[in-house]
Design a protein around this motif. Structure first.
Motif, PDB file in Angstrom:
ATOM      1  N   ILE A  51      30.133 -11.747   6.365  1.00 53.86           N
ATOM      2  CA  ILE A  51      29.719 -13.123   6.030  1.00 53.86           C
ATOM      3  C   ILE A  51      30.592 -14.104   6.811  1.00 53.86           C
ATOM      4  O   ILE A  51      30.142 -15.157   7.228  1.00 53.86           O
ATOM      5  CB  ILE A  51      29.839 -13.373   4.504  1.00 53.86           C
ATOM      6  CG1 ILE A  51      28.836 -12.489   3.761  1.00 53.86           C
ATOM      7  CG2 ILE A  51      29.604 -14.840   4.155  1.00 53.86           C
ATOM      8  CD1 ILE A  51      29.018 -12.462   2.258  1.00 53.86           C
ATOM      9  N   ARG A  78      24.419  -7.226   8.191  1.00 52.88           N
ATOM     10  CA  ARG A  78      24.567  -7.416   6.735  1.00 52.88           C
ATOM     11  C   ARG A  78      23.437  -6.759   5.950  1.00 52.88           C
ATOM     12  O   ARG A  78      23.593  -6.456   4.773  1.00 52.88           O
ATOM     13  CB  ARG A  78      24.608  -8.916   6.396  1.00 52.88           C
ATOM     14  CG  ARG A  78      25.932  -9.574   6.696  1.00 52.88           C
ATOM     15  CD  ARG A  78      26.117 -10.862   5.906  1.00 52.88           C
ATOM     16  NE  ARG A  78      25.156 -11.884   6.241  1.00 52.88           N
ATOM     17  CZ  ARG A  78      25.251 -12.708   7.289  1.00 52.88           C
ATOM     18  NH1 ARG A  78      26.304 -12.612   8.084  1.00 52.88           N
ATOM     19  NH2 ARG A  78      24.329 -13.612   7.522  1.00 52.88           N
ATOM     20  N   LEU A  83      25.309  -6.176  -1.097  1.00 50.94           N
ATOM     21  CA  LEU A  83      26.310  -7.140  -1.577  1.00 50.94           C
ATOM     22  C   LEU A  83      26.030  -7.518  -3.029  1.00 50.94           C
ATOM     23  O   LEU A  83      24.904  -7.860  -3.384  1.00 50.94           O
ATOM     24  CB  LEU A  83      26.278  -8.399  -0.715  1.00 50.94           C
ATOM     25  CG  LEU A  83      26.693  -8.220   0.747  1.00 50.94           C
ATOM     26  CD1 LEU A  83      26.470  -9.502   1.525  1.00 50.94           C
ATOM     27  CD2 LEU A  83      28.153  -7.812   0.839  1.00 50.94           C
ATOM     28  N   PHE A  85      27.442 -10.077  -5.985  1.00 55.08           N
ATOM     29  CA  PHE A  85      28.293 -11.264  -6.129  1.00 55.08           C
ATOM     30  C   PHE A  85      28.636 -11.490  -7.595  1.00 55.08           C
ATOM     31  O   PHE A  85      27.835 -11.212  -8.486  1.00 55.08           O
ATOM     32  CB  PHE A  85      27.566 -12.497  -5.587  1.00 55.08           C
ATOM     33  CG  PHE A  85      27.056 -12.322  -4.191  1.00 55.08           C
ATOM     34  CD1 PHE A  85      27.885 -12.539  -3.108  1.00 55.08           C
ATOM     35  CD2 PHE A  85      25.752 -11.910  -3.959  1.00 55.08           C
ATOM     36  CE1 PHE A  85      27.413 -12.360  -1.816  1.00 55.08           C
ATOM     37  CE2 PHE A  85      25.275 -11.726  -2.675  1.00 55.08           C
ATOM     38  CZ  PHE A  85      26.104 -11.955  -1.596  1.00 55.08           C
ATOM     39  N   GLN A  89      24.031 -14.866  -7.595  1.00 53.25           N
ATOM     40  CA  GLN A  89      23.230 -15.414  -6.478  1.00 53.25           C
ATOM     41  C   GLN A  89      21.776 -14.951  -6.577  1.00 53.25           C
ATOM     42  O   GLN A  89      21.235 -14.328  -5.659  1.00 53.25           O
ATOM     43  CB  GLN A  89      23.835 -14.989  -5.127  1.00 53.25           C
ATOM     44  CG  GLN A  89      25.238 -15.460  -4.898  1.00 53.25           C
ATOM     45  CD  GLN A  89      25.308 -16.858  -4.309  1.00 53.25           C
ATOM     46  OE1 GLN A  89      24.335 -17.604  -4.352  1.00 53.25           O
ATOM     47  NE2 GLN A  89      26.447 -17.227  -3.803  1.00 53.25           N
ATOM     48  N   LEU A  91      17.603 -15.901  -7.412  1.00 47.95           N
ATOM     49  CA  LEU A  91      16.636 -17.006  -7.336  1.00 47.95           C
ATOM     50  C   LEU A  91      15.962 -17.121  -8.697  1.00 47.95           C
ATOM     51  O   LEU A  91      15.175 -16.254  -9.088  1.00 47.95           O
ATOM     52  CB  LEU A  91      15.592 -16.732  -6.250  1.00 47.95           C
ATOM     53  CG  LEU A  91      16.126 -16.655  -4.820  1.00 47.95           C
ATOM     54  CD1 LEU A  91      15.048 -16.186  -3.863  1.00 47.95           C
ATOM     55  CD2 LEU A  91      16.658 -18.012  -4.383  1.00 47.95           C
ATOM     56  N   ILE A 106      13.172  -9.527   3.981  1.00 46.20           N
ATOM     57  CA  ILE A 106      13.941  -9.988   5.148  1.00 46.20           C
ATOM     58  C   ILE A 106      13.919  -8.930   6.250  1.00 46.20           C
ATOM     59  O   ILE A 106      13.826  -9.247   7.436  1.00 46.20           O
ATOM     60  CB  ILE A 106      15.397 -10.326   4.726  1.00 46.20           C
ATOM     61  CG1 ILE A 106      15.401 -11.571   3.852  1.00 46.20           C
ATOM     62  CG2 ILE A 106      16.294 -10.515   5.941  1.00 46.20           C
ATOM     63  CD1 ILE A 106      16.719 -11.856   3.183  1.00 46.20           C
TER      64      ILE A 106
ATOM     65  N   SER B 203      19.727 -23.272  -2.127  1.00 44.99           N
ATOM     66  CA  SER B 203      20.254 -22.075  -2.799  1.00 44.99           C
ATOM     67  C   SER B 203      19.564 -20.821  -2.266  1.00 44.99           C
ATOM     68  O   SER B 203      20.207 -19.796  -2.036  1.00 44.99           O
ATOM     69  CB  SER B 203      20.099 -22.199  -4.316  1.00 44.99           C
ATOM     70  OG  SER B 203      18.746 -22.310  -4.640  1.00 44.99           O
ATOM     71  N   GLU B 204      18.273 -20.917  -2.039  1.00 50.48           N
ATOM     72  CA  GLU B 204      17.541 -19.767  -1.494  1.00 50.48           C
ATOM     73  C   GLU B 204      18.031 -19.444  -0.075  1.00 50.48           C
ATOM     74  O   GLU B 204      18.203 -18.274   0.286  1.00 50.48           O
ATOM     75  CB  GLU B 204      16.040 -20.074  -1.470  1.00 50.48           C
ATOM     76  CG  GLU B 204      15.234 -18.891  -1.020  1.00 50.48           C
ATOM     77  CD  GLU B 204      13.740 -19.161  -0.987  1.00 50.48           C
ATOM     78  OE1 GLU B 204      13.310 -20.180  -1.549  1.00 50.48           O
ATOM     79  OE2 GLU B 204      13.031 -18.343  -0.395  1.00 50.48           O
ATOM     80  N   ILE B 207      21.375 -17.684  -0.262  1.00 53.91           N
ATOM     81  CA  ILE B 207      21.255 -16.287  -0.705  1.00 53.91           C
ATOM     82  C   ILE B 207      20.671 -15.413   0.410  1.00 53.91           C
ATOM     83  O   ILE B 207      21.220 -14.351   0.719  1.00 53.91           O
ATOM     84  CB  ILE B 207      20.393 -16.201  -1.993  1.00 53.91           C
ATOM     85  CG1 ILE B 207      21.139 -16.868  -3.155  1.00 53.91           C
ATOM     86  CG2 ILE B 207      20.058 -14.758  -2.328  1.00 53.91           C
ATOM     87  CD1 ILE B 207      20.287 -17.137  -4.380  1.00 53.91           C
ATOM     88  N   THR B 208      19.600 -15.881   1.023  1.00 54.40           N
ATOM     89  CA  THR B 208      18.993 -15.057   2.076  1.00 54.40           C
ATOM     90  C   THR B 208      19.956 -14.906   3.263  1.00 54.40           C
ATOM     91  O   THR B 208      20.007 -13.846   3.881  1.00 54.40           O
ATOM     92  CB  THR B 208      17.650 -15.653   2.567  1.00 54.40           C
ATOM     93  OG1 THR B 208      17.848 -17.013   2.899  1.00 54.40           O
ATOM     94  CG2 THR B 208      16.569 -15.524   1.531  1.00 54.40           C
ATOM     95  N   HIS B 209      20.725 -15.959   3.530  1.00 55.45           N
ATOM     96  CA  HIS B 209      21.731 -15.877   4.602  1.00 55.45           C
ATOM     97  C   HIS B 209      22.754 -14.780   4.283  1.00 55.45           C
ATOM     98  O   HIS B 209      23.090 -13.962   5.136  1.00 55.45           O
ATOM     99  CB  HIS B 209      22.411 -17.240   4.745  1.00 55.45           C
ATOM    100  CG  HIS B 209      23.672 -17.224   5.549  1.00 55.45           C
ATOM    101  ND1 HIS B 209      23.682 -17.110   6.917  1.00 55.45           N
ATOM    102  CD2 HIS B 209      24.983 -17.296   5.173  1.00 55.45           C
ATOM    103  CE1 HIS B 209      24.928 -17.111   7.350  1.00 55.45           C
ATOM    104  NE2 HIS B 209      25.741 -17.228   6.316  1.00 55.45           N
ATOM    105  N   LEU B 210      23.199 -14.762   3.023  1.00 57.81           N
ATOM    106  CA  LEU B 210      24.221 -13.783   2.630  1.00 57.81           C
ATOM    107  C   LEU B 210      23.712 -12.348   2.733  1.00 57.81           C
ATOM    108  O   LEU B 210      24.455 -11.454   3.122  1.00 57.81           O
ATOM    109  CB  LEU B 210      24.680 -14.047   1.183  1.00 57.81           C
ATOM    110  CG  LEU B 210      25.520 -15.302   0.957  1.00 57.81           C
ATOM    111  CD1 LEU B 210      25.759 -15.517  -0.527  1.00 57.81           C
ATOM    112  CD2 LEU B 210      26.854 -15.206   1.689  1.00 57.81           C
ATOM    113  N   ILE B 211      22.443 -12.146   2.391  1.00 55.48           N
ATOM    114  CA  ILE B 211      21.958 -10.763   2.357  1.00 55.48           C
ATOM    115  C   ILE B 211      21.227 -10.344   3.638  1.00 55.48           C
ATOM    116  O   ILE B 211      20.515  -9.356   3.642  1.00 55.48           O
ATOM    117  CB  ILE B 211      21.093 -10.488   1.100  1.00 55.48           C
ATOM    118  CG1 ILE B 211      19.841 -11.354   1.086  1.00 55.48           C
ATOM    119  CG2 ILE B 211      21.893 -10.679  -0.162  1.00 55.48           C
ATOM    120  CD1 ILE B 211      18.934 -11.048  -0.092  1.00 55.48           C
TER     121      ILE B 211
END
Lengths: 227, 303
Positions: A51, A78, A83, A85, A89, A91, A106, B203-204, B207-211
Motif C-alpha cells: 500500500i 496487491r 488484506l 483491516f 473497510q 461498503l 477487480i 470510501s469505495e 477500499i478498491t485501491h487498497l485491495i
C-alpha cells in the motif's frame, strides 16, 4: 516471500515510523507483529502489503522489488495479498456477497466462477447464511469475518491482517484467530499485527516485536503454547 | 480479454446509472455542454455561409457598366468592341434594357409597379469580368470604362465582397474567442460534476485501491460518465443547431428571394455530426480525466 532490508519509512511531516527494519518472512509462516501503539506495526503492514513504499531500503514481495514497480503493477501485486483491516473497510451500501466479490471483480472474474468462489469464502468464515444481508446488519465480529472472506476470496498465498481482533471480545477474537489458523494449516502465509497477544493462544507462530520503529525481538512459539 | 471487456461494460453501466440517479442535475450539465458546443458551432456555420457567399464574388472579380438612358445601338456597339479588344477583360455579358425589364417583370410583386411605368427606366448594362482580381487592376479597368462615350457609371461589384471578407475574418476571431470561453465553461462543468462523484465515492475508491484496483480501474466509470455526458451534450447541441437552422432559414427566406441568392444554412452534414460528437466526448473525457486524476491523487495521499 517478503524480504525487508534496512527499510526506513519517513512521512512528509518528518515522523520516522520505521528506522531500518531488516527481516525475511518465508512462505507458510504464521507471523504475529506486536508492539505498543506507534511502534510502527501498521506502517510495516502497509509496506508489506504494497500500500505504501519505503522511503529508503529494499522491500520485495513475492520476489518483486516494490520500489521499482509502477503504481498499476503495485496494485496488481496487491490482488495476490489478502488484506484484513481493523476498521473493516466495507461498503455499507452493498450486500455481504457483493463486498466479498469485490476483489474478484477487480481481477476481472465474473459469472458462475465468481459466485462459487464468493459462496465458498463466505462458507469458510461462517457467513454463508447472510450473503444477501447488508453489512450494517452484521455484528462487529461478523463484519471482521466478512473482511476475512473478502481477503481470501482471491485465494491469496499471503494474508495480512491489521489488528483483526482489536474491537472484539475474547470469544470472537478466538473465533477470528481460529479462522486464520485454518488458512495457515492450508499453507497460506499469515501476518497479523496485534497490540496485545498475551491472552491469546498462538501455536507454531513467529512473534516479531517492534519498538520505536525497530524490530526488538524475533522469537518462535512452540506448538499449543500460550503466549 | 473477456474479463477486461466485462469491466468496461460494468463501468459503462455504472456511468448510466449515475446519470439516471440524478437526471435533473445531470440534465443541466448536458445542457451546458450543448450550449457550449452549439453556440460556437452555430456561429461558425453562419460565418462560413457568409464567407462562401463572398468567396464567389472575390474569385470572380467583376464590374457592372451602366449606359446612359439615351445611349443608342451605336454607342452600345462601341462599348462592345472596346471590351472585346481589351486584354484585361476576361469576358463580358451584355444585358439590354429590354431583357432587364423582362427579368424584373418575372419577379413576383413587381409586375404591377412596372406596368405603371410609361417608359423603360432601366439602362443597357454590361457585366464585365476582369482578368485580374487585384484591386488596382480593377480600379484601372473601371476608370478606363467610365471614360467611354455614353457610359453613365461603372461599379466594382467585388467591393462588397471584400468588406464582407474582412467582416468574416473579424467574426471568425470573435467565434474563436467564444469557443475558448465556452470550452472552458464546459470543462469546468464536467470537471466539477465528476469531482463531486469522485468525492461521494471516496470510501469505495479507497477500499478498491487498497485491495488491488489499478488507477485505470478506478478512473474508468468516471471517464465513461464524462464521455456519456459529452455524447448527450453533443446530441443536444446537434438538435439545437437543427432547430436554430430551421428558424434562421425561415427568417432568411424572403431575403433569399429578394437577392436571388441562397442564404439558407444547409442541414448538418455527417462530418459535422462526427466533429460535434468528437469535440463533446473528447473534451468531456479530458476534463473528467483531469478531475478524477487530481481528486484520486488527494484520496491516495490519505490512504
Amino acid at each position: 516471500m517478503i524480504a525487508l532490508n534496512a527499510v526506513v519509512k519517513r512521512y512528509p511531516d518528518g515522523h520516522e515510523a520505521l528506522r531500518g527494519v531488516t527481516l525475511d518472512i518465508e512462505g507458510g509462516e504464521m507471523v504475529f507483529i506486536t508492539g505498543r501503539s506507534g511502534a510502527g506495526k501498521s506502517t510495516l503492514l502497509r509496506l508489506m502489503s504494497g500500500i505504501e513504499r519505503p522511503t529508503s531500503g529494499a522491500l520485495s514481495i513475492h520476489g518483486k522489488d516494490i520500489t521499482r514497480l509502477s503504481t498499476s503493477a503495485l496494485a496488481r501485486l496487491r490482488r495476490n495479498i489478502g488484506l484484513v483491516f481493523q476498521d473493516h473497510q466495507l461498503l455499507m451500501d452493498r450486500s455481504v456477497e457483493e463486498n466479498a466479490a469485490l476483489p474478484l471483480r477487480i481481477a476481472g472474474l465474473h459469472g458462475k466462477e465468481l459466485k462459487q468462489r464468493v459462496a465458498l469464502a463466505l462458507e469458510k468464515v461462517g457467513l454463508d447464511g447472510q450473503a444477501k444481508a447488508s453489512p450494517l446488519a452484521l455484528s462487529g465480529g461478523e463484519r471482521q469475518r466478512l473482511c476475512i472472506a473478502r481477503a481470501i476470496v482471491n485465494r491469496p498465498r499471503l494474508v495480512i491482517a491489521d489488528e483483526p481482533t482489536g474491537h472484539l471480545d475474547t470469544g470472537y477474537a478466538n473465533t477470528i484467530l481460529d479462522i486464520f489458523k485454518s488458512f495457515h494449516s492450508a499453507g497460506v502465509t499469515i501476518i497479523i499485527a496485534m497490540h496485545d497477544t498475551a491472552s491469546l493462544p498462538l501455536p507454531n507462530s513467529r512473534i516479531l516485536s517492534l519498538e520505536d520503529g525497530l524490530v526488538s525481538a524475533d522469537s518462535e512459539t512452540e506448538s499449543s503454547e500460550a503466549v | 480479454m473477456l474479463g477486461w471487456l466485462l469491466q468496461h461494460r460494468i463501468a459503462l453501466l455504472r456511468a448510466f446509472s449515475q446519470l439516471a440517479r440524478q437526471p435533473v442535475a445531470h440534465l443541466i450539465g448536458v445542457l451546458v455542454i450543448a450550449f457550449a458546443l452549439s453556440l460556437p458551432a452555430g456561429a461558425l456555420r453562419l460565418i462560413d455561409r457568409a464567407a462562401s457567399l463572398g468567396q464567389g464574388a472575390l474569385h470572380e472579380p467583376h464590374l457592372t457598366l451602366f449606359m446612359k438612358q439615351d445611349a443608342d445601338d451605336a454607342a452600345v456597339r462601341a462599348v462592345w468592341d472596346t471590351l472585346a479588344l481589351r486584354t484585361d477583360v476576361r469576358e463580358f455579358r451584355y444585358i439590354s434594357n429590354t431583357e432587364a425589364l423582362a427579368e424584373m417583370k418575372a419577379m413576383p410583386g413587381l409586375v404591377d409597379a412596372i406596368s405603371a411605368l410609361d417608359r423603360n427606366p432601366l439602362p443597357h448594362t454590361f457585366v464585365v469580368l476582369s482578368r485580374s482580381p487585384a484591386p488596382q487592376a480593377l480600379e484601372n479597368l473601371r476608370a478606363a470604362l467610365a471614360g467611354l462615350a455614353k457610359v453613365e457609371r461603372v461599379q466594382v461589384d467585388s467591393a462588397w465582397a471584400k468588406r464582407l471578407d474582412a467582416l468574416v475574418q473579424f467574426a471568425r476571431r470573435g467565434a474563436g474567442g467564444l469557443t475558448v470561453l465556452l470550452a472552458v465553461a464546459m470543462a469546468f462543468t464536467v470537471f466539477s460534476t465528476v469531482r463531486q462523484q469522485v468525492l461521494s465515492s471516496s470510501s469505495e475508491i479507497e477500499i478498491t485501491h487498497l485491495i488491488g484496483a489499478t488507477p485505470g480501474y478506478i478512473r474508468r466509470p468516471f471517464l465513461y460518465f464524462g464521455v456519456l455526458q459529452g455524447w448527450l451534450g453533443s446530441l443536444a447541441a446537434g438538435l439545437l443547431l437543427w432547430l436554430g437552422s430551421r428558424w434562421f432559414n425561415d427568417a432568411v427566406q424572403p431575403l433569399s428571394n429578394l437577392f436571388a441568392m441562397n442564404l439558407q444554412l444547409p442541414a448538418l452534414s455527417l462530418r459535422e455530426w462526427v466533429l460535434l460528437g468528437a469535440a463533446g466526448m473528447g473534451w468531456s473525457w479530458a476534463s473528467a480525466y483531469l478531475s478524477v486524476s487530481l481528486t484520486l491523487r488527494r484520496i491516495a495521499a490519505r490512504c
